[in-house]
Design an enzyme around this catalytic site. Structure first.
Site, short mmCIF file in Angstrom:
data_model
loop_
_atom_site.label_atom_id
_atom_site.label_comp_id
_atom_site.label_asym_id
_atom_site.label_seq_id
_atom_site.Cartn_x
_atom_site.Cartn_y
_atom_site.Cartn_z
N TYR A 149 27.26 31.08 35.48
CA TYR A 149 27.83 31.31 36.82
C TYR A 149 28.30 29.99 37.44
O TYR A 149 29.43 29.88 37.92
CB TYR A 149 26.77 31.97 37.70
CG TYR A 149 27.15 32.17 39.14
CD1 TYR A 149 27.91 33.26 39.55
CD2 TYR A 149 26.73 31.26 40.12
CE1 TYR A 149 28.24 33.45 40.88
CE2 TYR A 149 27.05 31.44 41.46
CZ TYR A 149 27.81 32.53 41.83
OH TYR A 149 28.14 32.72 43.15
N LYS A 153 32.13 28.86 38.37
CA LYS A 153 32.54 28.43 39.72
C LYS A 153 33.16 27.03 39.67
O LYS A 153 34.15 26.76 40.35
CB LYS A 153 31.33 28.45 40.66
CG LYS A 153 30.87 29.85 41.05
CD LYS A 153 31.91 30.57 41.93
CE LYS A 153 31.43 31.90 42.46
NZ LYS A 153 32.49 32.64 43.19
#
Lengths: 326, 326
Positions: A149, A153
């Site tokens: 994750y 990002k």
């Protein structure tokens, strides 16, 4: 002004749309329409002086981004993502939704042509940082995410900066603190307890604290989150230069300080509803998370968070509980 | 041990294969085969005690990476890229070759299955950094590239770290200094003059210096570049932890210091072949480039560059000129 909110069905998306509906304008310009987009959008749109259209779809499906960009929104809030735990559990889904979906959006904007150059506000996360780090992370500290994750990002931040530098759009990336107190039901996210130990006791329910009281973390309220998004959409982006991604201000405090703030606001009776149930797995995950940031640049750029955890609790009581404690 | 060199036709790729052919082994293990891959591979392979196979293809063509991974190389050197100037001039080509090509490779490895877990050595660049920065960039400084090339390299670094953390392969990313003295003809790359002003005068030719003598930059020889790759392929990667990308050591010197080193090695007669022709465009590009690095971690991890620019010149004379100056 037309506004597109991708991920408009999420907690922050719903609050953003409510705020925009209430304000009726953004940065002094009247809003003519909001398009809200998400995979599911159950709550009806709020009352507003302008139309709020609902589009259901998945940004990571090829062709979906083009359907949104053809509407030529002036401002695009891109909040859609799957969370950290899910992106870690399902590698392919994480890259598809959190990376490819965003890249499809950026590419659709680049290819739109005709001088189209929207403002794009992208929600990133403090997950772009990974331990070990200094006690307070400075603004020029490097990104070494320890989750897929956080990797996704960070990659989207880099794309946002390059597409902005190239003039394809005017982007701002926002590294959100952990949003606390998160309304709604307790969930299984590893970070859930930071909100659970405040929200549940205030509502008369017990909550589980799985980590020791000396665990320190970085918080801002949902109201501050909406404020960040609106400030990013209305600020003069010339102040950002080529560095389009901003570590936002927040409140750094320990779990013990969270609990003392709760005691001050709501008393011993409410605090007694917190049950200590140490959980080794959660402790281990939390050990890799940032604890504090300098966030000087974010403050200098005009972004505002709460000044204390007590203030975060009072915001929750005002915005979610109608001022009442159970 | 089978070795795959993607980008095997480039300057560093050719030198790496020559070195491996000469050594016959890598980290003490005999080499059984080298597969060299590139879009064009004009020079014939060097003499070697093991077969050197040549495959022509473009890594950014879907399906190409799978053709390479099915050969199950134990070590993959991924050197293929288009350069900074080209990636800036052709946005789509840059992302296709420098980002998508690398991602196809990483995905093909991930999906190969059967416990396949090669070592992957990826060449990144100091272009992952963008001005403003401190005079000597520390190891924990953030990546804010100012070119699409630098953006693409940074993204590949992040993917490499995440795929390694997930256990799909054992990756090392190497942030190469500017390679100097680059053999061959002068080219139009903005950084070309750093090599031109040494190589051409040593060969009896005039060279143009387009920037003032106080411009400082970060260099390592082609021989050091090959050494970096071999060290990365043979080191114990446990020392890297989750931080898989390394800023390599190099020599920081000004153009004036380069010229004085040339004078010391080859005399005034050779230095007189440098013609000063200031070029505003090149000055502006160079102003955004890193000048110096701390590179402590790279040195601690055992990577070695030259200790002075004089040494870099002597390596060039030994490796490219058979010890002779024109």
């Amino acid at each position: 002004m037309n506004i597109l909110v991708i991920g408009g069905g999420g907690m922050v998306g719903v609050k953003l749309i409510n705020r925009l509906a209430k304000d009726g304008k953004l940065g002094g310009t009247p809003i003519s329409k909001i398009i809200r987009h998400d995979v599911v959008l159950s709550p009806p749109p709020p009352a507003s002086a302008f139309p709020i259209e609902t589009l259901i779809g998945d940004l990571s499906t090829p062709g979906e981004a083009e359907k949104l960009v053809v509407l030529k929104p002036d401002v695009i809030f891109h909040l859609a993502a799957i969370v950290s735990g899910e992106a870690e559990a399902d590698f392919e889904k994480g890259y598809r939704i959190n990376l490819d979906g965003t890249r499809y959006l950026f590419e659709a904007i680049r290819k739109a042509g005709g001088g189209y150059k929207p403002k794009v506000i992208f929600t990133s996360s403090i997950a772009v940082f990974g331990a070990p780090f200094p006690e307070a992370i400075p603004d020029e500290f490097f990104n070494t995410p320890l989750t897929s994750y956080g990797t996704q990002k960070t990659i989207c931040e880099l794309l946002l900066a390059d597409y902005s530098r190239r003039g394809f759009f005017d982007g701002v990336g926002l590294r959100f603190p952990t949003i606390c107190v998160r309304p709604g039901k307790p969930n299984l996210a590893a970070s859930g307890f930071f909100s659970n130990i405040i929200r549940e006791p205030l509502a008369g329910q017990e909550a589980v604290l799985p980590v020791p009281e000396d665990v320190r973390h970085w918080h801002a309220s949902p109201r501050a989150a909406v404020g960040f998004l609106i400030h990013a959409a209305t600020m003069d982006t010339a102040a950002l230069g080529a560095r389009r991604n901003v570590t936002l201000p927040g409140v750094s405090c320990t779990v013990g300080e969270q609990i003392e703030a709760l005691r001050k606001v709501a008393g011993d009776r409410v605090v007694a509803r917190i049950k200590r149930e140490p959980n080794e797995t959660i402790m281990k995950i939390v050990a890799g998370w940032p604890r504090n940031f300098e966030a000087r640049r974010g403050r200098e750029l005009g972004f505002k968070a709460e000044n204390s955890f007590e203030e975060i609790i009072r915001v929750h009581i005002e915005d979610e509980l109608g001022g009442k404690i159970a």
